[in-house]
Write an enzyme that holds these catalytic residues in place. Structure first.
Site, PDB file in Angstrom:
ATOM      1  N   ASP A   1       0.854  -1.179   0.000  1.00 34.51           N
ATOM      2  CA  ASP A   1       0.000   0.000   0.000  1.00 34.51           C
ATOM      3  C   ASP A   1       0.896   1.237   0.000  1.00 34.51           C
ATOM      4  OD1 ASP A   1      -2.428   1.546   0.380  1.00 34.51           O
ATOM      5  OD2 ASP A   1      -1.721   1.876   2.413  1.00 34.51           O
TER       6      ASP A   1
ATOM      7  N   THR B   1      -2.995   5.265  -3.833  1.00 36.91           N
ATOM      8  CA  THR B   1      -1.869   5.989  -3.235  1.00 36.91           C
ATOM      9  C   THR B   1      -0.540   5.677  -3.923  1.00 36.91           C
ATOM     10  OG1 THR B   1      -1.782   4.212  -1.604  1.00 36.91           O
ATOM     11  CG2 THR B   1      -2.916   6.208  -0.959  1.00 36.91           C
ATOM     12  N   THR B   2      -0.407   4.474  -4.483  1.00 32.69           N
ATOM     13  CA  THR B   2       0.842   4.140  -5.191  1.00 32.69           C
ATOM     14  C   THR B   2       0.861   4.837  -6.548  1.00 32.69           C
ATOM     15  OG1 THR B   2       0.712   1.968  -4.139  1.00 32.69           O
ATOM     16  CG2 THR B   2       2.307   2.215  -5.904  1.00 32.69           C
TER      17      THR B   2
ATOM     18  N   ASP C   1      -8.974  -0.117   2.244  1.00 33.66           N
ATOM     19  CA  ASP C   1      -8.932   0.417   0.865  1.00 33.66           C
ATOM     20  C   ASP C   1     -10.176   0.007   0.083  1.00 33.66           C
ATOM     21  OD1 ASP C   1      -6.545   1.504   1.458  1.00 33.66           O
ATOM     22  OD2 ASP C   1      -5.330   0.385   0.042  1.00 33.66           O
TER      23      ASP C   1
END
Length: 539
Positions: free
Chosen positions: A71, A104-105, A402
């Site tokens: 994550d 987020t990545t 998530d």
């Protein structure tokens, strides 16, 4: 600050301040390039974690705690980054996590790609402000194009199949992908249980995710109620209470103590016996007040001693002690009870009600948990995550969060774009087309923005073991030839490039936020042209 006192040739005194040696300074293009280098280094760390075949990172804290995750926000927040520009990228992934909860990545990889392209433009002599303007124009075109290629996915409380597919997409890259369907269903059920569908709002406070080491991921379950990581205060108390009327207390089961620093001195046996008698009477009064209001179980935020515990057992009043603040609040919400700060305030209207309160035991380690089910207010839910070790449980909890964020985003706005970098490739084609019609120098920056968008599908292909340039060229040419914007990178090697058929969706608001935040950060970095660092005297 060090200074030297000296005189000139005429004997006039003056002071030389030695301050400049404590400063290091970079300016102009050199400063911008050093920032780009720092940001690219950080972005390259998480680059291999992108996509369903992305790899995990192991992070070891100074205390020796181990975290295994792919994550982006977790990796970034746990890296000890000293560089100030690197810290900006950490904040970038954190803001995406706080606002959207997923992607987020991707946002860090996109920001790194944009800065890489900006560096090439700087080498060609284009001014950073013109690059910023070009990126801003390209971002507006890309965001507007996202709206045109997005689809609305219909869903209702009865038919949640599309929400389930989106949750599966989010879980595809996580450690829990062996229990894909189960976790996706838990995420959908948990969100729909607490969602206010009229206001299109989801209160995450009502969803508690509790982890317990032992068992396997498949044992993870959703409980429509509250799970408290405690057991009944006395081993002889009943392990299950039906039709529970629960008194929720924040006052301790003990005699009142003076709040000042006065001491109570006992000099005779009679005084000691009177004190014992007073204590016993106080305990009995407290227990009687609880019984009289109609309660048949007590949850107390504080502890109580053996005497109080024994009295509670004698009066057949099961009790749970040391219940934490968040659990007490969630218990009150779930059972429609009121938190009572004094025994005198207890009344039958303030009691919470639940169908069953039972103690659940795990394995052979004598570990127990209290499960409160069939509550008066069915809005509060708890997910009990099981796993072979603490790292798996923690990562499963993050993955579930998530997935729940994705479902929540779709309840707020049910527009989706297609995954597998189909949206990025489509936006890249649109930006390149628009750049051809711009006569000013910004066209170079716009083309670079399109090339930066192409880095996402190339990274996906690379992480999936596919040839990156060939894969991108093929998918891009197919999108242009067929005019289908849902064609993306086939990471799972199914032989189908159409993400619509593979049911790979991303919420539109997540993708839009990625583009806007990454461009904003890159513009800010490009505008910094001077760095002055003051060193400490010790150095």
């Amino acid at each position: 600050m060090s200074a030297i006192y000296t005189t000139d040739e005429y004997g006039r005194p003056f002071i030389i301040v030695r301050e400049q040696d404590k400063k290091s300074r970079k300016s102009g293009i050199e400063a911008t390039k050093s920032h780009i280098m720092a940001a690219k280094t950080v972005a390259n760390i998480v680059r291999t974690s992108l996509g369903p075949r992305g790899l995990d990172k192991i992070l070891i804290s100074p205390d020796g705690d181990i975290t295994i995750s792919n994550d982006g926000a977790t990796i970034m927040s746990q890296m000890a980054i000293e560089n100030q520009i690197g810290k900006l990228l950490v904040e970038l992934s954190k803001s995406q996590d706080d606002e959207i909860g997923d992607g987020t990545t991707g946002i860090v990889v996109l920001a790194g790609a944009l800065l890489e392209q900006a560096e090439e433009l700087l080498d060609r002599g284009i001014h950073p402000i013109r690059i910023s303007d070009g990126f801003e124009k390209a971002c507006k075109i890309a965001v507007a194009h996202l709206d045109t290629v997005s689809d609305v996915i219909p869903w209702s409380k009865e038919d949640t199949s599309d929400l389930f597919k989106c949750a599966k997409t989010s879980l595809g890259s996580k450690i829990v992908n062996k229990c894909h369907d189960q976790f996706a269903q838990i995420a959908v059920d948990a969100i729909l249980a607490v969602a206010d569908l009229e206001r299109k709002d989801v209160d995450f406070e009502l969803i508690k995710v509790e982890g317990k080491v032992g068992g396997e991921l498949a044992d993870t379950a959703l409980v429509h109620g509250v799970i408290i990581d405690k057991d009944f205060s006395h081993p002889q108390m009943p392990k299950e209470v039906k039709d529970a009327k629960i008194a929720i207390l924040t006052c301790p089961f003990e005699p009142p103590k003076p709040k000042t620093k006065h001491k109570l001195e006992i000099t005779t046996v009679k005084e000691f016996e009177e004190l014992q008698k007073y204590e016993r009477e106080t305990f009995e009064t407290m227990v009687r007040q609880v019984k009289e209001c109609g309660a048949n179980i007590v949850a107390c935020q504080w502890g109580f001693d053996d005497e109080a515990n024994s009295l509670l057992l004698q009066h057949k009043l099961p009790a749970i002690r040391w219940v934490g603040g968040p659990e007490i609040e969630l218990l009150a919400i779930a059972t429609n009870g009121r938190i009572v700060p004094r025994f005198e305030d207890l009344s039958s209207e303030k009691l919470g009600s639940a169908g069953t309160i039972r103690e659940m035991s795990f394995g052979t380690t004598n570990e127990n948990m209290i499960v409160v089910e069939h509550c008066a207010n069915s809005k509060a839910v708890t997910v009990l995550v099981r796993g072979g070790n603490k790292m798996i449980v923690d990562e499963a909890k993050r993955s579930l969060h998530d997935a729940m964020c994705v479902v929540r985003n779709l309840i707020v706005n049910n527009n989706v774009v297609y995954g597998g970098a189909a949206a990025e490739i489509s936006c890249s084609i649109a930006v390149e087309k628009a750049a051809d019609q711009v006569s000013s120098i910004e066209q170079y920056a716009m083309r670079s923005f399109a090339r930066a968008l192409d880095v996402i599908p190339m990274t996906l292909a690379e992480n999936s073991g596919l040839p990156p340039i060939e894969t991108l060229s093929y998918v891009k040419s197919q999108q242009i030839k067929q005019g289908i914007s849902s064609l993306g990178v086939d990471c799972m090697d199914t032989g189908i490039n159409d993400m619509k058929e593979q049911f790979v969706f991303d919420p539109l608001i997540s993708k839009r936020q990625q583009f806007l935040l990454a461009t904003q950060l890159v513009k800010m970095i490009l505008k910094i042209d001077d760095v002055i660092v003051h060193r400490n005297d010790e150095q």
